[in-house]
Write a protein that holds these residues in place. Structure first.
Motif, PDB file in Angstrom:
ATOM      1  N   ASP A   9      -8.634  -3.913   3.891  1.00  0.00           N
ATOM      2  CA  ASP A   9      -8.104  -3.197   2.722  1.00  0.00           C
ATOM      3  C   ASP A   9      -6.580  -3.106   2.798  1.00  0.00           C
ATOM      4  N   LEU A  10      -6.072  -2.849   4.002  1.00  0.00           N
ATOM      5  CA  LEU A  10      -4.621  -2.728   4.198  1.00  0.00           C
ATOM      6  C   LEU A  10      -3.911  -4.020   3.817  1.00  0.00           C
ATOM      7  N   ILE A  11      -4.458  -5.160   4.245  1.00  0.00           N
ATOM      8  CA  ILE A  11      -3.827  -6.452   3.956  1.00  0.00           C
ATOM      9  C   ILE A  11      -3.798  -6.708   2.453  1.00  0.00           C
ATOM     10  N   VAL A  12      -4.908  -6.432   1.802  1.00  0.00           N
ATOM     11  CA  VAL A  12      -4.983  -6.617   0.347  1.00  0.00           C
ATOM     12  C   VAL A  12      -3.952  -5.745  -0.357  1.00  0.00           C
ATOM     13  N   ASP A  13      -3.845  -4.496   0.064  1.00  0.00           N
ATOM     14  CA  ASP A  13      -2.891  -3.577  -0.557  1.00  0.00           C
ATOM     15  C   ASP A  13      -1.452  -4.044  -0.367  1.00  0.00           C
ATOM     16  N   VAL A  14      -1.141  -4.557   0.816  1.00  0.00           N
ATOM     17  CA  VAL A  14       0.217  -5.053   1.075  1.00  0.00           C
ATOM     18  C   VAL A  14       0.529  -6.238   0.172  1.00  0.00           C
ATOM     19  N   PHE A  15      -0.393  -7.184   0.069  1.00  0.00           N
ATOM     20  CA  PHE A  15      -0.159  -8.350  -0.786  1.00  0.00           C
ATOM     21  C   PHE A  15      -0.005  -7.942  -2.252  1.00  0.00           C
ATOM     22  N   ASN A  16      -0.787  -6.981  -2.707  1.00  0.00           N
ATOM     23  CA  ASN A  16      -0.683  -6.526  -4.089  1.00  0.00           C
ATOM     24  C   ASN A  16       0.663  -5.858  -4.361  1.00  0.00           C
ATOM     25  N   GLU A  17       1.243  -5.265  -3.327  1.00  0.00           N
ATOM     26  CA  GLU A  17       2.562  -4.632  -3.474  1.00  0.00           C
ATOM     27  C   GLU A  17       3.683  -5.672  -3.453  1.00  0.00           C
ATOM     28  N   TRP A  28       2.098  -6.311   8.719  1.00  0.00           N
ATOM     29  CA  TRP A  28       2.005  -5.008   9.398  1.00  0.00           C
ATOM     30  C   TRP A  28       3.275  -4.190   9.192  1.00  0.00           C
ATOM     31  N   GLU A  29       4.431  -4.843   9.260  1.00  0.00           N
ATOM     32  CA  GLU A  29       5.694  -4.129   9.037  1.00  0.00           C
ATOM     33  C   GLU A  29       5.725  -3.507   7.642  1.00  0.00           C
ATOM     34  N   LYS A  30       5.277  -4.251   6.647  1.00  0.00           N
ATOM     35  CA  LYS A  30       5.235  -3.721   5.283  1.00  0.00           C
ATOM     36  C   LYS A  30       4.199  -2.609   5.144  1.00  0.00           C
ATOM     37  N   ALA A  31       3.079  -2.751   5.855  1.00  0.00           N
ATOM     38  CA  ALA A  31       2.044  -1.720   5.805  1.00  0.00           C
ATOM     39  C   ALA A  31       2.588  -0.390   6.322  1.00  0.00           C
TER      40      ALA A  31
END
Length: 321
Positions: A9-17, A28-31
């Motif tokens: 879920d975290l990876i998906v959210d980062v890409f969507n941002e 991970w840095e962006k997360a």
């Protein structure tokens, strides 16, 4: 019951941002920047490696139906498949990110030598080393024609003395049996290791560590992608150089990523050349010889910063914010 928030879920959210192709480390840095890491129940010891594992497994196992697609190699970058970026857009974004990453390390406020106290503290307490370390200042070396001393000097040297670990009787027995339990270490320091500088840094470490029992390449930031880890493991296996990744915020959590191959014999010719060209190395040899003769450590090596002062040092040097 509320669904547990996962690394997927975290990876998906980062890409969507961001809507940009990224490596596992960058994700991970962006997360962390976005605060998505706070939603996870457990981070584990190497969260960026966990991110990488989720990306690789999804892309490999699900093929064209995968959520994530790999868009480049060396370094490996991924993208959310549903974003549907074309190849030109992807190449442009990758080029911008690579330029920004290089600029970030070139313009960082601290330098490689500022990291020396981190390694000094780590190797003094770590049971594998338990050694005293000393910085070798290349600028103090005998000046020769350009290139003559290139890659000759390690950044730091270290020595393990058995005095505190063995009784006098055991030490005497070792002498009688002609057994030497003293170890010499060589350390080459870098701020970061990635595909852009790996080979040059690695062979620099190979070149200046042949005199020691163990030679190491040390960094603060390491590309954690599986392909890169496989490459440094291959080089380590081939040439015997170990890899250490320092953890500035918790120095005891620093990691020997690849162990060094132990050399039973010392390269005396290189050691003699170092002592001839470097006053610092000559003093190191002289000091450890004296300490061996005394059977205790009385010489001066690099200071080990106390736990109370260590956090202040990191902030003053802007190694951590």
């Amino acid at each position: 019951m509320e669904k547990q928030y996962t690394f997927f879920d975290l990876i998906v959210d980062v890409f969507n941002e961001t809507k940009n192709p990224m490596t596992a480390d960058e994700i991970w840095e962006k997360a962390v920047e976005f605060g998505f890491d706070k939603k996870l129940g457990s981070l584990g010891k190497t969260p960026s490696a966990t991110v990488g594992a989720r990306l690789y497994v999804d892309a490999k196992d699900n093929g064209e139906k995968s959520t994530f697609v790999q868009v480049s190699k060396r370094p490996s970058r991924f993208l959310l498949r549903s974003l549907n970026l074309n190849s030109i857009q992807i190449e442009n974004e990758i080029e911008k990110q690579e330029s920004a990453e290089i600029k970030k390390y070139r313009e960082s406020d601290f330098n490689e030598r500022d990291l020396h106290p981190l390694l000094v503290k780590y190797v003094k307490d770590n049971p594998h080393f338990h050694c005293y370390a000393k910085t070798i200042y290349q600028e103090n070396s005998v000046r020769k024609v350009k290139g003559a001393n290139e890659w000759l000097h390690p950044d730091l040297v270290g020595v393990y003395f058995p005095f505190g670990d063995y009784s006098k009787e055991t030490m005497k027995l070792q002498v009688s049996l002609n057994i030497n339990s003293i170890k010499l270490f060589s350390f080459e320091m870098k701020k970061h290791l990635d595909y852009g500088n790996l080979r040059q840094c690695f062979f620099q470490a190979v070149s200046n560590s042949s005199w020691a029992n163990e030679g190491y390449l040390v960094c603060l930031k390491l590309n954690n992608e599986p392909d890169f880890k496989n490459e440094i493991q291959r080089l380590s296996n081939a040439f015997g150089i170990g890899i250490i990744q320092l953890n500035a915020e918790n120095i005891n959590d620093s990691e020997i990523v690849c162990p060094a191959r132990y050399n039973e014999t010392i390269d005396w010719d290189t050691l003699d050349r170092l002592a001839e060209d470097s006053p610092d190395f000559k003093k190191f040899i002289s000091d450890l010889t004296e300490d061996i003769a005394l059977g205790k450590v009385k010489s001066k090596y690099d200071e080990v910063i106390s736990d109370e002062k260590f956090g202040t040092y990191l902030k003053n040097k802007k190694i951590v914010q």
